[in-house]
Design an enzyme around this catalytic site. Sequence first.
Site, short mmCIF file in Angstrom:
data_model
loop_
_atom_site.label_atom_id
_atom_site.label_comp_id
_atom_site.label_asym_id
_atom_site.label_seq_id
_atom_site.Cartn_x
_atom_site.Cartn_y
_atom_site.Cartn_z
N ARG A 187 0.81 -1.22 0.00
CA ARG A 187 0.00 0.00 0.00
C ARG A 187 0.84 1.27 0.00
O ARG A 187 0.40 2.30 -0.49
CB ARG A 187 -0.98 -0.02 1.19
CG ARG A 187 -2.17 -0.91 0.93
CD ARG A 187 -3.08 -0.94 2.12
NE ARG A 187 -2.78 -2.04 3.01
CZ ARG A 187 -3.11 -2.07 4.30
NH1 ARG A 187 -3.72 -1.05 4.85
NH2 ARG A 187 -2.83 -3.13 5.02
N GLU B 212 5.25 -8.73 16.35
CA GLU B 212 4.64 -9.18 17.60
C GLU B 212 4.76 -10.70 17.73
O GLU B 212 5.08 -11.23 18.77
CB GLU B 212 3.18 -8.75 17.63
CG GLU B 212 2.56 -8.84 18.99
CD GLU B 212 1.15 -8.31 18.99
OE1 GLU B 212 0.57 -8.24 20.07
OE2 GLU B 212 0.62 -8.00 17.91
O1 LIG Z 1 2.59 0.35 11.71
P1 LIG Z 1 2.44 -1.11 11.46
O2 LIG Z 1 1.87 -1.86 12.63
O3 LIG Z 1 3.68 -1.72 10.91
O4 LIG Z 1 1.28 -1.29 10.37
C1 LIG Z 1 1.24 -0.49 9.22
C2 LIG Z 1 1.54 -1.28 7.99
O5 LIG Z 1 0.50 -2.28 7.82
C3 LIG Z 1 0.01 -2.21 6.49
O6 LIG Z 1 0.77 -2.99 5.63
P2 LIG Z 1 0.63 -4.58 5.55
O7 LIG Z 1 1.77 -5.17 6.31
O8 LIG Z 1 -0.76 -4.98 5.94
O9 LIG Z 1 0.91 -4.89 4.02
P3 LIG Z 1 0.24 -4.37 2.64
O10 LIG Z 1 0.65 -2.94 2.44
O11 LIG Z 1 0.90 -5.28 1.65
O12 LIG Z 1 -1.26 -4.54 2.73
C4 LIG Z 1 0.18 -0.75 6.12
O13 LIG Z 1 0.18 -0.57 4.71
C5 LIG Z 1 1.49 -0.40 6.76
O14 LIG Z 1 2.60 -0.69 5.93
N1 LIG Z 2 -6.20 -1.26 11.42
C1 LIG Z 2 -5.55 -1.33 10.26
N2 LIG Z 2 -6.23 -1.09 9.10
C2 LIG Z 2 -5.60 -1.17 7.91
N3 LIG Z 2 -4.32 -1.48 7.76
C3 LIG Z 2 -3.60 -1.72 8.88
N4 LIG Z 2 -2.30 -2.04 9.06
C4 LIG Z 2 -2.09 -2.18 10.38
N5 LIG Z 2 -3.21 -1.97 11.09
C5 LIG Z 2 -4.17 -1.67 10.15
#
Ligand SMILES: O=P(O)(O)OC[C@H]1O[C@H](OP(=O)(O)OP(=O)(O)O)[C@H](O)[C@@H]1O
Ligand SMILES: Nc1ncnc2[nH]cnc12
Length: 193
Positions: free
Chosen positions: A61, A98
């Site tokens: 993302r 975690e």
């Molecule tokens: O602050 P954090 O707890 O690290 O969470 C935030 C991260 O989680 C999501 O990515 P995700 O790992 O879900 O991957 P994606 O972008 O491929 O959906 C989002 O796009 C951030 O990169």
């Molecule tokens: N609550 C949330 N919604 C969407 N993306 C996330 N990545 C980590 N936490 C999330």
Amino acid sequence: MNADILRRFVRDIPDLPKPGILFRDITPLLADPEALKLAVDAMAAPFAGKEIDVVAAAEARGFIFAAPLALRLGAGFVPIRKPGKLPFDRNSFRYELEYGADELEVHVDGVSKGENVLLVDDLLATGGTMEACCRLLEQCEANIIGCSFLIHLVPLGGQDRLNPYTSHSVLRYDDDELESELSVQNREPGPAV
Ligand SMILES: O=P(O)(O)OC[C@H]1O[C@H](OP(=O)(O)OP(=O)(O)O)[C@H](O)[C@@H]1O
Ligand SMILES: Nc1ncnc2[nH]cnc12
């Protein structure tokens, strides 16, 4: 106010990916051309006029916002990816989650020593992802100018992990909804959903 408009395009999905987590679904915002433009403008604005060589982001993302921000700020875009995805020589950073561990990689010639880098992601939650990006780019001796997010889930404490870097977010969520998310983070994982 633009933040109020944008907030209406973020869809809440309860209990995804596990019970107690309220998933912030940005796909309605991405699908609306005016909302998408407002979001990119708002994420770029605090860094306009700063000398930025590179905008970097972790898949997936983060990529969505990083490329238009790079164009807006007159910078290049450098992808940070999960292991095995980048084709050339890489620097990597392994970090604890975690439950378990993960790793991010960047091309050795993606960011050079002393280059000014803006890090971008759609959302800041615990900060684990962005902290890992910062550590990875520190290994490259990049000069991290700051971090820009669309969404910040404030009570999850991610901001504290990004010190000493400046971070900016467009939409802050610091409401009671996050309480259940905090409690989920502090308990054993439930069955997969
Ligand atoms: O602050 P954090 O707890 O690290 O969470 C935030 C991260 O989680 C999501 O990515 P995700 O790992 O879900 O991957 P994606 O972008 O491929 O959906 C989002 O796009 C951030 O990169
Ligand atoms: N609550 C949330 N919604 C969407 N993306 C996330 N990545 C980590 N936490 C999330």
